[in-house]
Enzyme design. Structure first.
Site, short mmCIF file in Angstrom:
data_model
loop_
_atom_site.label_atom_id
_atom_site.label_comp_id
_atom_site.label_asym_id
_atom_site.label_seq_id
_atom_site.Cartn_x
_atom_site.Cartn_y
_atom_site.Cartn_z
CG HIS A 59 34.51 43.81 42.37
ND1 HIS A 59 35.87 43.97 42.35
CD2 HIS A 59 34.05 44.72 43.28
CE1 HIS A 59 36.22 44.92 43.22
NE2 HIS A 59 35.14 45.39 43.78
CD GLU A 77 33.48 45.82 46.85
OE1 GLU A 77 34.38 45.00 46.61
OE2 GLU A 77 33.59 47.04 46.60
CG HIS A 135 32.37 49.92 43.32
ND1 HIS A 135 32.14 48.74 42.65
CD2 HIS A 135 33.49 49.71 44.06
CE1 HIS A 135 33.07 47.86 42.98
NE2 HIS A 135 33.91 48.42 43.83
NE ARG A 155 43.56 49.10 40.24
CZ ARG A 155 44.65 48.34 40.15
NH1 ARG A 155 45.31 48.23 39.01
NH2 ARG A 155 45.09 47.70 41.20
O1 LIG Z 1 42.21 48.89 42.58
P1 LIG Z 1 42.14 49.76 43.80
O2 LIG Z 1 41.78 51.18 43.47
O3 LIG Z 1 43.36 49.65 44.64
O4 LIG Z 1 40.92 49.19 44.66
C1 LIG Z 1 40.85 47.84 45.07
C2 LIG Z 1 40.01 47.77 46.30
O5 LIG Z 1 38.70 48.26 46.04
C3 LIG Z 1 37.73 47.43 46.69
O6 LIG Z 1 37.16 46.59 45.71
C4 LIG Z 1 36.66 48.28 47.34
O7 LIG Z 1 35.84 48.85 46.37
C5 LIG Z 1 38.56 46.60 47.65
O8 LIG Z 1 37.97 45.39 48.02
C6 LIG Z 1 39.81 46.38 46.84
O9 LIG Z 1 40.88 45.90 47.59
#
Ligand SMILES: O=P(O)(O)OC[C@H]1O[C@](O)(CO)[C@@H](O)[C@@H]1O
Length: 270
Positions: A59, A77, A135, A155
């Protein structure tokens, strides 16, 4: 005031949620969000329940979010593990330093998963995740997440799931470093603990009525997240699995033995 919830379907979510949550038939729910109230918009509280790994992700911080035209808040977070199946793990930071080029190559071929530092976890494990920390939450965990109220996730790798990746944006903000061990700990089964002291919010785990000192840390409006036992805010009961806005800490009444998290934003300059 108890906050309204939003249930969010996720490919890594669960068909069955632990009580008191319920999953609508046929839906894989990964997250329960508590809608931030308009008079405390800075923080977002979520429960996260996994059956598979989340994406390897990162993030941005406040400045990077603003520069990207994505709002004034980045996303730091933190996670308190509330349940974990045997072998459940959280991946946070890298085992060894990684430059941007190597990170991109590892994200593209999936080896980035194995370069993360994976921690076996149990209920009571707590992690603070600064912006820029790469993470991944693993399978088989339940977590309470307190975060800046931002929904910007870049991502880097998604185990081949057909979701969008954000390699350029993610690598631009990712730190190829280890996670600072001072930012993780196991919290005591009993008693109170100060878990986060800024820069964006404060978070305390409390058992029973507020200990001396907590009132100095949470001076204004706060979010109340009961984990066990009887808690009320301004006379209205708030149950585990709910989250409530309190105008001030004095409005929060905690019965003996009850456990809860309280969170409040750090105002800039405070
Ligand atoms: O893109 P993904 O794998 O659905 O993950 C998103 C989620 O991961 C987190 O950032 C936790 O790491 C949440 O706050 C968020 O909603």
């Amino acid at each position: 005031m108890t906050l309204p919830t939003i249930t969010v379907e996720k490919p890594w979510g669960r068909d069955l949620l632990p009580a008191p949550f319920t999953s609508p038939a046929g839906q894989r729910i990964g997250e329960i969000w508590f809608q931030p109230p308009s008079d405390l918009p800075e923080l977002l509280v979520k429960y996260i329940f996994t059956s598979e790994k989340l994406s390897v992700q990162v993030h941005p911080d406040d400045d990077q979010a603003e520069a990207a035209g994505l709002g004034r808040q980045g996303k730091e977070e933190c996670w308190l593990v509330i349940d974990a199946q045997p072998g459940a793990q959280l991946g946070v930071g890298f085992d060894a330093p990684l430059d941007a080029e190597a990170m991109r190559a590892a994200a593209l071929d999936g080896s980035i998963e194995h370069l993360l530092t994976w921690h076996d976890v149990a209920p009571g494990d707590f992690f603070y995740i600064p912006a820029g920390t790469v993470h991944a939450i693993g399978a088989g965990v339940g977590i309470v997440e307190i975060q800046q109220n931002s929904d910007i996730t870049y991502r880097l790798f998604d185990y081949g799931r057909p979701r969008e990746l954000h390699l350029d944006a993610g690598i631009a903000v990712a730190h190829g470093t280890r996670h600072d061990p001072a930012l993780r700990r196991r919290v005591p089964r009993n008693g109170s603990a100060a878990l986060v002291d800024g820069p964006h919010f404060r978070l305390d785990l409390m058992e029973g009525q507020p200990a001396a000192g907590i009132a100095d840390r949470h001076k204004g409006k706060l979010l109340v997240i009961p984990l066990a036992g009887m808690v009320s805010v301004a006379g209205a009961s708030v149950q585990p699995g709910q989250c409530a806005l309190a105008q001030r800490l004095e409005d929060v009444d905690v019965r003996e033995g009850a456990r809860l998290l309280i969170a409040s934003p750090v105002q800039s300059g405070a």
